[in-house]
Design a protein around this motif. Structure first.
Motif, PDB file in Angstrom:
ATOM      1  N   MET A  28      22.071  -8.909 -19.225  1.00  0.00           N
ATOM      2  CA  MET A  28      22.220  -9.265 -17.685  1.00  0.00           C
ATOM      3  C   MET A  28      22.355  -7.891 -17.090  1.00  0.00           C
ATOM      4  N   VAL A  29      23.403  -7.069 -17.613  1.00  0.00           N
ATOM      5  CA  VAL A  29      23.464  -5.532 -17.026  1.00  0.00           C
ATOM      6  C   VAL A  29      22.240  -4.682 -17.156  1.00  0.00           C
ATOM      7  N   SER A  30      21.443  -5.056 -18.273  1.00  0.00           N
ATOM      8  CA  SER A  30      20.314  -4.100 -18.592  1.00  0.00           C
ATOM      9  C   SER A  30      19.168  -4.262 -17.647  1.00  0.00           C
ATOM     10  N   ARG A  31      19.480  -5.611 -16.740  1.00  0.00           N
ATOM     11  CA  ARG A  31      18.356  -5.865 -15.835  1.00  0.00           C
ATOM     12  C   ARG A  31      18.327  -4.775 -14.756  1.00  0.00           C
ATOM     13  N   TYR A  32      19.752  -4.032 -14.582  1.00  0.00           N
ATOM     14  CA  TYR A  32      20.012  -3.353 -13.253  1.00  0.00           C
ATOM     15  C   TYR A  32      19.968  -1.712 -13.913  1.00  0.00           C
ATOM     16  N   ILE A  33      20.438  -1.522 -14.830  1.00  0.00           N
ATOM     17  CA  ILE A  33      20.468  -0.024 -15.291  1.00  0.00           C
ATOM     18  C   ILE A  33      19.877   0.342 -16.702  1.00  0.00           C
ATOM     19  N   LEU A  34      19.640   1.462 -16.886  1.00  0.00           N
ATOM     20  CA  LEU A  34      19.162   1.830 -18.193  1.00  0.00           C
ATOM     21  C   LEU A  34      20.067   1.908 -19.260  1.00  0.00           C
ATOM     22  N   LEU A  35      19.887   1.267 -20.397  1.00  0.00           N
ATOM     23  CA  LEU A  35      21.180   1.258 -21.286  1.00  0.00           C
ATOM     24  C   LEU A  35      20.409   1.912 -22.430  1.00  0.00           C
ATOM     25  N   GLN A  36      21.547   2.604 -23.323  1.00  0.00           N
ATOM     26  CA  GLN A  36      21.077   3.243 -24.416  1.00  0.00           C
ATOM     27  C   GLN A  36      22.226   2.718 -25.439  1.00  0.00           C
ATOM     28  N   GLU A  37      21.625   2.668 -26.752  1.00  0.00           N
ATOM     29  CA  GLU A  37      22.469   1.939 -28.042  1.00  0.00           C
ATOM     30  C   GLU A  37      23.435   3.091 -28.087  1.00  0.00           C
ATOM     31  N   PHE A  82      29.973  -8.170 -12.391  1.00  0.00           N
ATOM     32  CA  PHE A  82      28.860  -7.352 -12.399  1.00  0.00           C
ATOM     33  C   PHE A  82      27.771  -7.618 -11.434  1.00  0.00           C
ATOM     34  N   VAL A  83      27.319  -8.898 -11.263  1.00  0.00           N
ATOM     35  CA  VAL A  83      26.330  -9.484 -10.412  1.00  0.00           C
ATOM     36  C   VAL A  83      27.075  -9.342  -8.710  1.00  0.00           C
ATOM     37  N   MET A  84      28.411  -9.758  -8.788  1.00  0.00           N
ATOM     38  CA  MET A  84      29.136  -9.962  -7.695  1.00  0.00           C
ATOM     39  C   MET A  84      29.049  -8.356  -6.905  1.00  0.00           C
ATOM     40  N   ALA A  85      29.406  -7.233  -7.607  1.00  0.00           N
ATOM     41  CA  ALA A  85      29.383  -5.811  -7.239  1.00  0.00           C
ATOM     42  C   ALA A  85      28.184  -5.398  -6.876  1.00  0.00           C
ATOM     43  N   MET A  86      27.241  -5.848  -7.836  1.00  0.00           N
ATOM     44  CA  MET A  86      25.741  -5.084  -7.498  1.00  0.00           C
ATOM     45  C   MET A  86      25.168  -5.897  -6.423  1.00  0.00           C
TER      46      MET A  86
END
Ligand SMILES: [Zn+2]
Length: 71
Positions: free
Chosen positions: A1-10, A52-56
């Motif tokens: 879900m979060v990765s749809r909005y920001i770039l994530l690294q492991e 997260f979605v509420m805030a974004m």
């Protein structure tokens, strides 16, 4: 879900990325796909996918739930 909005690294089992809620120059935002939660160590924001979605998207809880349900 979060990765749809920001770039994530492991980072081991958690993912981390730049926090979208404050001016983040490092990767303060930790995301646990296992627990389905996020937590920012910079500004302290955290929660689950609904928060997260509420805030974004600047949505109400109900609208966020609907958005997530839609995929
Ligand atoms: Zn933050």
């Amino acid at each position: 879900m979060v990765s749809r909005y920001i770039l994530l690294q492991e980072s081991r089992r958690n993912l981390k990325g730049r926090c979208p809620f404050h001016k983040d120059v490092t990767t303060s935002l930790m995301v646990s796909p296992e627990k389905n939660i996020y937590q920012c160590f910079g500004c302290g924001k955290g929660g689950g996918p609904i928060e997260f979605v509420m805030a974004m998207e600047n949505k109400s809880r109900e609208e966020a739930i609907t958005l997530i349900a839609k995929g």
